[in-house]
Design an enzyme around this catalytic site. Structure first.
Site, PDB file in Angstrom:
ATOM      1  N   ASP A 196       0.829  -1.210   0.000  1.00 53.95           N
ATOM      2  CA  ASP A 196       0.000   0.000   0.000  1.00 53.95           C
ATOM      3  C   ASP A 196       0.862   1.257   0.000  1.00 53.95           C
ATOM      4  O   ASP A 196       2.072   1.215   0.269  1.00 53.95           O
ATOM      5  CB  ASP A 196      -0.929  -0.019   1.225  1.00 53.95           C
ATOM      6  CG  ASP A 196      -2.275   0.646   0.965  1.00 53.95           C
ATOM      7  OD1 ASP A 196      -2.369   1.463   0.022  1.00 53.95           O
ATOM      8  OD2 ASP A 196      -3.233   0.347   1.698  1.00 53.95           O
TER       9      ASP A 196
ATOM     10  N   ASP B  94     -10.871   1.887  -3.042  1.00 51.30           N
ATOM     11  CA  ASP B  94     -11.364   1.620  -1.693  1.00 51.30           C
ATOM     12  C   ASP B  94     -12.887   1.603  -1.640  1.00 51.30           C
ATOM     13  O   ASP B  94     -13.457   1.167  -0.639  1.00 51.30           O
ATOM     14  CB  ASP B  94     -10.845   2.681  -0.721  1.00 51.30           C
ATOM     15  CG  ASP B  94      -9.410   2.439  -0.291  1.00 51.30           C
ATOM     16  OD1 ASP B  94      -8.882   1.342  -0.558  1.00 51.30           O
ATOM     17  OD2 ASP B  94      -8.809   3.344   0.319  1.00 51.30           O
TER      18      ASP B  94
END
Length: 695
Positions: free
Chosen positions: A449, A517
């Site tokens: 990430d 997301d």
């Protein structure tokens, strides 16, 4: 395939359906001649004999015709190369030589130029119908050479009227949304000044005049770079169009080359298709599966990720309880997300300390990984190696390892700072931490990430601190390459707060990407529609999460709709399975089993976008050999009208296809009536249809 004229000054690259031609004049001017349908070498030589237009006041005959315009001389278009030495700025190059050879299994053309000790090489390679272009700049004898700008390519389009520009724009939780608008005179510039690819734009543009989904000419370009970047699309005064792009967002400086040093740009790839936007997409997908994505022939597994179920509040026992339920559902890969390491009980601490939290995992990750393997699943973890919390052992030991400007406050976003991966000591620390982690437990998968942008991109003590913008990305690539070589059985996913780092560069080093997301299944239809313009389903991770969608919008949707939405890519599950009913778990198992049946077609087949997600009915179709899969979603209805039928594409018109869900046999162009509910229901609905060629 590469063909060269007898005089050695006209070069023709040819793919299955397209050709690309460039020509060197007697004055060493490198001209672009053709990009479009296939032509023969004799046609290319005829184009080379056409003279340049004559003088026109205040204009240059070179503008809009050069293959790679540089700064300097009678040029007024945006330069692709801008160089500064101690004596002067600009380039006055002379042609030196060309050569060709096999590079990665394909013919590559290399054109070499020199400017008083600075060597410039233009690289061209045709892979399928995709032309890969990049540029190398070598400082051979100069005391120092500053690259203010070194773009990978300039693309020249043929003369047309009424060009339209398509691009993918967005923000966090709303990435990859497709927009199309008329191209007007002047420049349209998109890019990222954030240090990573960015949520705001994917580095892709497409131009057409009258193309539809399946008909008409489309020119498209995509940049393979995971840092700051810029693509400029210019309609020049004579209506010609050029597209220039590369690393870096402005011209403040990329690198300083000392004698003997060199820089090679990322690849800027271009594609021509006469099959409309759908044909262009299928060509892009085939190119990435064949030449970009590692191990693309392998199916990606169904995964479960613990983040939305647990957030930071995790323990070994809790993760194992989720793993048991995931295994019973048919999940193949279990991923422990954020919260397993250091003092990580919130986003305020722990980043940089990549050792298991002793309270949560007293014996490390190996016992949990072994139990997950014992349940028949692979084991994965989440990391964010490029970041550090000020509240961490790493930052307390090495506060100088972050990007910062001396005398300025260090900006914290999400309570974290960015490590400077341009530094060799930082890369070595991360290598040691991650190699130890992957060697100490049977980890099969890493979700990598990147949750904030560059803000204080300084490097105190470095003579040329601007190089951080390029060298951080090159450091990231080197670290990923090294880890993949040392741990070839580990798969990697690129994530950046969702879709903030998706491009051809990172995809050449990772197995899939986290698309957004936003896991709301209705919002995802638009995001996935835009994503599919460039990237294949094989790399598009998509999750089924809880309803209502508490992470974003509170929307209620059926398990059926959530699964069919996520089955359009690499299926994952991210809900709190301990709160799912036995009925939900049993239904989820049926959907997972169905996905495994259709997975080879979805992940490796050719995509046809049957109806865009503009309200009402939307649908996509995948074709692989004799097998066909259709996913359809009903978003809204009015007056109880039934959803319209779907006309399928890409099938053999002389063949017959049997639909397993309806029991009908269709011949020729298939007009498919599906099983979506009708009436004034107000509910979202979805369906999966499987067809098989029978004769």
């Amino acid at each position: 395939m590469l063909d060269i004229a007898e005089d050695g000054r006209t070069w023709l690259l040819t793919g299955p359906t397209s050709s690309y031609v460039l020509h060197l004049t007697g004055a060493d001017e490198l001209l672009h001649l053709h990009w479009g349908p296939r032509i023969a070498l004799a046609d290319a030589e005829a184009l080379a004999r056409d003279p340049l237009p004559g003088y026109w006041p205040f204009e240059s005959p070179l503008d809009g015709r050069e293959e790679y315009p540089v700064e300097g001389g009678p040029r007024f278009v945006r330069p692709a190369l801008s160089v500064r030495t101690e004596e002067r700025r600009g380039t006055e190059w002379r042609f030196v030589s060309y050569d060709s050879g096999r590079e990665g299994g394909d013919d590559e053309l290399r054109l070499r130029f020199d400017d008083d000790g600075i060597a410039i090489t233009l690289h061209h390679r045709m892979r399928g119908d995709v032309v890969e272009r990049r540029v190398s700049v070598d400082n051979g004898t100069r005391a120092r050479v500053e690259l203010l700008r070194a773009d990978a390519a300039t693309w020249t389009l043929p003369d047309r009227e009424g060009w339209r520009l398509s691009q993918l724009h967005g923000r966090w939780a709303a990435e990859s949304r497709l927009t199309t608008a008329p191209l007007t005179y002047g420049e349209k510039v998109i890019g990222s000044r954030r240090g990573h690819t960015g949520h705001q734009h994917l580095p892709w543009v497409a131009l057409d005049t009258d193309a539809t989904e399946e008909r008409g000419e489309v020119y498209a370009c995509a940049l393979g770079w995971s840092g700051s970047w810029r693509i400029a699309v210019a309609q020049l005064p004579d209506a010609r169009v050029q597209i220039t792009g590369g690393a870096g967002h402005d011209d403040s400086g990329l690198l300083l080359l000392q004698p003997g040093e060199s820089y090679t740009t990322p690849v800027f790839a271009g594609l021509w298709s006469d099959g409309g936007f759908g044909g262009a997409s299928r060509a892009w997908h085939a190119y990435q599966r064949a030449y970009v994505v590692p191990d693309a022939e392998r199916d990606r597994p169904v995964l479960f990720n613990s983040w939305e179920a647990t957030n930071f509040d995790i323990s070994e026992e809790q993760q194992l309880a989720l793993a048991r339920r995931a295994a019973a559902m048919g999940v193949e890969l279990f991923v422990v997300d954020d919260g397993w390491f250091g003092a990580r009980t919130s986003d305020r601490a722990g980043l940089g300390d990549w050792t298991p939290n002793p309270d949560r995992f007293p014996e490390g990750l190996k016992p949990l990984a072994d139990q997950v393997h014992g349940l028949g699943m692979r084991f994965g973890i989440w990391v964010e190696p490029e970041m550090v919390n000020p509240d961490s052992d790493l930052y307390r030991a090495h506060p100088d390892w972050v990007q910062y400007q001396p005398g300025r406050r260090r900006t914290e976003l999400r309570n974290q700072l960015v490590l400077n991966l341009a530094r060799e000591d930082v890369r070595e620390y991360l290598w040691d931490q991650l190699d130890t982690l992957l060697s100490g437990a049977p980890v099969d998968y890493v979700k990598w990430d990147f949750n904030r942008c560059f803000t204080d991109a300084g490097w105190p003590g470095e003579p040329y601190p601007q190089r951080l913008w390029v060298d951080h990305v090159r450091g990231l690539y080197a670290l990923l390459d090294r880890l993949r070589a040392a741990h070839p059985g580990v798969a990697f996913e690129s994530c950046s707060g969702g879709g903030g780092r998706i491009d051809l560069g990172v995809l050449s080093r990772t197995d899939q990407v986290w698309t957004s997301d936003n896991t709301d299944p209705l919002d995802r239809l638009d995001i996935q529609h835009g994503f599919s313009q460039l990237h294949p389903a094989r790399v598009m991770a998509a999750w089924v999460t809880d309803s209502p969608n508490t992470q974003l919008n509170g929307r209620v949707s059926s398990l059926r709709f959530r699964f069919v939405s996520a089955m359009a890519g690499v299926l994952g599950v991210g809900g709190d399975l301990t709160e799912w009913s036995e009925e939900d778990l049993a239904e989820a198992r049926r959907w997972v089993d169905l996905y495994k049946e259709i997975r080879p077609v979805v992940q490796h087949g050719e995509l046809y976008r049957l109806r865009p997600p503009a309200g009402g009915l939307s649908a996509v179709q995948y074709v692989r050999g004799a097998q066909v899969v259709v996913l359809a979603w009903l978003q809204a209805q009015r007056y109880g009208e039934p959803a319209p039928a779907l006309r399928l594409r890409g099938l053999d018109p002389a063949a017959s296809y049997a639909c397993r869900e309806t029991g009908q046999v269709h011949r020729g162009a298939v007009l498919l009536h599906h099983g979506l509910r009708t009436g004034l229901t107000g509910d979202l609905d979805a369906t999966v249809l499987r067809l098989q060629r029978v004769r």
